[in-house]
Design a protein around this motif. Structure first.
Motif, PDB file in Angstrom:
ATOM      1  N   VAL A  31       8.864  -9.017  -1.531  1.00 29.31           N
ATOM      2  CA  VAL A  31       9.510  -8.629  -0.270  1.00 29.31           C
ATOM      3  C   VAL A  31       8.511  -8.749   0.868  1.00 29.31           C
ATOM      4  O   VAL A  31       8.816  -9.323   1.911  1.00 29.31           O
ATOM      5  N   SER A  32       7.305  -8.220   0.660  1.00 29.89           N
ATOM      6  CA  SER A  32       6.255  -8.322   1.673  1.00 29.89           C
ATOM      7  C   SER A  32       4.899  -8.115   1.017  1.00 29.89           C
ATOM      8  O   SER A  32       4.799  -7.475  -0.029  1.00 29.89           O
ATOM      9  N   ALA A  33       3.874  -8.665   1.668  1.00 39.68           N
ATOM     10  CA  ALA A  33       2.509  -8.509   1.160  1.00 39.68           C
ATOM     11  C   ALA A  33       1.526  -8.610   2.306  1.00 39.68           C
ATOM     12  O   ALA A  33       1.553  -9.578   3.073  1.00 39.68           O
ATOM     13  N   THR A  34       0.698  -7.610   2.429  1.00 38.60           N
ATOM     14  CA  THR A  34      -0.442  -7.611   3.336  1.00 38.60           C
ATOM     15  C   THR A  34      -1.620  -7.069   2.533  1.00 38.60           C
ATOM     16  O   THR A  34      -1.407  -6.481   1.460  1.00 38.60           O
ATOM     17  N   PRO A  35      -2.825  -7.261   3.003  1.00 40.13           N
ATOM     18  CA  PRO A  35      -3.942  -6.703   2.250  1.00 40.13           C
ATOM     19  C   PRO A  35      -3.774  -5.200   2.031  1.00 40.13           C
ATOM     20  O   PRO A  35      -3.505  -4.456   2.984  1.00 40.13           O
ATOM     21  N   GLU A  36      -3.800  -4.788   0.783  1.00 40.74           N
ATOM     22  CA  GLU A  36      -3.724  -3.402   0.324  1.00 40.74           C
ATOM     23  C   GLU A  36      -2.309  -2.835   0.224  1.00 40.74           C
ATOM     24  O   GLU A  36      -2.137  -1.670  -0.118  1.00 40.74           O
ATOM     25  N   SER A  37      -1.276  -3.629   0.494  1.00 40.21           N
ATOM     26  CA  SER A  37       0.097  -3.132   0.393  1.00 40.21           C
ATOM     27  C   SER A  37       1.058  -4.266   0.023  1.00 40.21           C
ATOM     28  O   SER A  37       1.077  -5.299   0.683  1.00 40.21           O
ATOM     29  N   VAL A  38       1.849  -4.036  -1.037  1.00 40.81           N
ATOM     30  CA  VAL A  38       2.815  -5.035  -1.491  1.00 40.81           C
ATOM     31  C   VAL A  38       4.129  -4.338  -1.818  1.00 40.81           C
ATOM     32  O   VAL A  38       4.139  -3.241  -2.380  1.00 40.81           O
ATOM     33  N   THR A  39       5.230  -5.000  -1.460  1.00 42.88           N
ATOM     34  CA  THR A  39       6.565  -4.529  -1.829  1.00 42.88           C
ATOM     35  C   THR A  39       7.261  -5.633  -2.618  1.00 42.88           C
ATOM     36  O   THR A  39       7.237  -6.797  -2.218  1.00 42.88           O
ATOM     37  N   MET A  40       7.863  -5.245  -3.750  1.00 43.50           N
ATOM     38  CA  MET A  40       8.607  -6.168  -4.597  1.00 43.50           C
ATOM     39  C   MET A  40      10.006  -5.629  -4.839  1.00 43.50           C
ATOM     40  O   MET A  40      10.229  -4.420  -4.800  1.00 43.50           O
ATOM     41  N   GLY A  41      10.923  -6.559  -5.126  1.00 45.97           N
ATOM     42  CA  GLY A  41      12.289  -6.188  -5.440  1.00 45.97           C
ATOM     43  C   GLY A  41      12.627  -6.451  -6.890  1.00 45.97           C
ATOM     44  O   GLY A  41      12.074  -7.353  -7.513  1.00 45.97           O
ATOM     45  N   LEU A  42      13.549  -5.645  -7.409  1.00 44.35           N
ATOM     46  CA  LEU A  42      14.066  -5.788  -8.763  1.00 44.35           C
ATOM     47  C   LEU A  42      15.587  -5.741  -8.682  1.00 44.35           C
ATOM     48  O   LEU A  42      16.142  -4.728  -8.236  1.00 44.35           O
ATOM     49  N   ALA A  70      -0.199  -6.520  -7.992  1.00 48.80           N
ATOM     50  CA  ALA A  70      -0.146  -7.364  -6.792  1.00 48.80           C
ATOM     51  C   ALA A  70      -0.884  -6.708  -5.625  1.00 48.80           C
ATOM     52  O   ALA A  70      -1.601  -7.389  -4.888  1.00 48.80           O
ATOM     53  N   ALA A  71      -0.715  -5.405  -5.464  1.00 42.17           N
ATOM     54  CA  ALA A  71      -1.439  -4.710  -4.395  1.00 42.17           C
ATOM     55  C   ALA A  71      -2.944  -4.778  -4.632  1.00 42.17           C
ATOM     56  O   ALA A  71      -3.723  -4.975  -3.699  1.00 42.17           O
ATOM     57  N   SER A  72      -3.341  -4.645  -5.888  1.00 40.00           N
ATOM     58  CA  SER A  72      -4.755  -4.770  -6.235  1.00 40.00           C
ATOM     59  C   SER A  72      -5.283  -6.146  -5.862  1.00 40.00           C
ATOM     60  O   SER A  72      -6.340  -6.288  -5.256  1.00 40.00           O
ATOM     61  N   ALA A  73      -4.507  -7.179  -6.189  1.00 43.09           N
ATOM     62  CA  ALA A  73      -4.903  -8.554  -5.865  1.00 43.09           C
ATOM     63  C   ALA A  73      -4.868  -8.818  -4.366  1.00 43.09           C
ATOM     64  O   ALA A  73      -5.651  -9.628  -3.853  1.00 43.09           O
ATOM     65  N   SER A  74      -4.004  -8.129  -3.645  1.00 41.25           N
ATOM     66  CA  SER A  74      -3.788  -8.416  -2.217  1.00 41.25           C
ATOM     67  C   SER A  74      -5.020  -8.235  -1.345  1.00 41.25           C
ATOM     68  O   SER A  74      -5.129  -8.850  -0.300  1.00 41.25           O
ATOM     69  N   GLY A  75      -5.943  -7.416  -1.773  1.00 43.20           N
ATOM     70  CA  GLY A  75      -7.138  -7.163  -0.977  1.00 43.20           C
ATOM     71  C   GLY A  75      -8.346  -7.990  -1.372  1.00 43.20           C
ATOM     72  O   GLY A  75      -9.436  -7.806  -0.825  1.00 43.20           O
ATOM     73  N   LEU A  76      -8.164  -8.936  -2.292  1.00 42.41           N
ATOM     74  CA  LEU A  76      -9.295  -9.769  -2.712  1.00 42.41           C
ATOM     75  C   LEU A  76      -9.690 -10.742  -1.612  1.00 42.41           C
ATOM     76  O   LEU A  76      -8.843 -11.343  -0.961  1.00 42.41           O
ATOM     77  N   ALA A  77     -10.971 -10.905  -1.449  1.00 40.12           N
ATOM     78  CA  ALA A  77     -11.499 -11.883  -0.496  1.00 40.12           C
ATOM     79  C   ALA A  77     -11.645 -13.228  -1.203  1.00 40.12           C
ATOM     80  O   ALA A  77     -11.770 -13.287  -2.434  1.00 40.12           O
ATOM     81  N   ASP A  78     -11.630 -14.301  -0.429  1.00 36.57           N
ATOM     82  CA  ASP A  78     -11.724 -15.629  -1.028  1.00 36.57           C
ATOM     83  C   ASP A  78     -13.012 -15.856  -1.806  1.00 36.57           C
ATOM     84  O   ASP A  78     -13.054 -16.683  -2.702  1.00 36.57           O
ATOM     85  N   ASN A  79     -14.060 -15.111  -1.504  1.00 29.18           N
ATOM     86  CA  ASN A  79     -15.315 -15.284  -2.238  1.00 29.18           C
ATOM     87  C   ASN A  79     -15.395 -14.386  -3.469  1.00 29.18           C
ATOM     88  O   ASN A  79     -16.419 -14.333  -4.133  1.00 29.18           O
TER      89      ASN A  79
END
Length: 143
Positions: A31-42, A70-79
């Motif tokens: 539904v939405s994803a920003t660094p540190e916050s993700v919303t998913m639908g079921l 997904a929220a955990s992954a959302s804050g990963l930096a490219d490096n």
């Protein structure tokens, strides 16, 4: 200003989590994803119920687990040298039966180099709080 995800975060969410066999089988959507916050639908489906009209608790748990990852992954930096991850702890409180489509939002409340802690809320289409969760996600890194 809307923060965008890094390339690695986007890849983990879209190409790993959402394309996993279990996510596809359950019909999980982003539904939405920003660094540190993700919303998913079921979506509510008859294949995901325990008794007529009620989503199985394990299906809701899978939604919670996946949105937390997904929220955990959302804050990963490219490096980031992350090669994978896993849920190391998951606590769920079921408050009401899930009888409609659901959305789950995970918010990272703590991040270290090796793990994240996320708070999760699951709501139905009317906005009622169906379940809450707390998840610790661990990162695996290149040696």
């Amino acid at each position: 200003m809307t923060a965008t995800l890094s390339t690695i975060a986007d890849r983990w969410i879209h190409r790993v989590l959402l394309t996993s066999p279990v996510a596809r089988t359950l019909g999980l959507t982003l539904v939405s994803a920003t660094p540190e916050s993700v919303t998913m639908g079921l979506p509510y489906t008859d294949e995901s119920i325990t008794v007529p009209g009620v989503l199985h608790g394990g299906v809701i748990a899978t939604l919670i687990d996946t949105v937390a990852a997904a929220a955990s992954a959302s804050g990963l930096a490219d490096n980031a040298d992350v090669t994978g991850g896993a849920t190391s702890d998951l606590t769920i409180h079921y408050l009401l039966p899930g009888t409609t489509d659901l959305t789950a939002t995970a918010q990272v409340v703590s991040r270290t180099r090796s793990a994240t802690l996320s708070d999760i809320s699951v709501r139905d289409v009317s906005g009622a709080l169906i379940a809450t969760g707390v998840a610790t996600s661990r990162f695996f890194r290149s040696p």
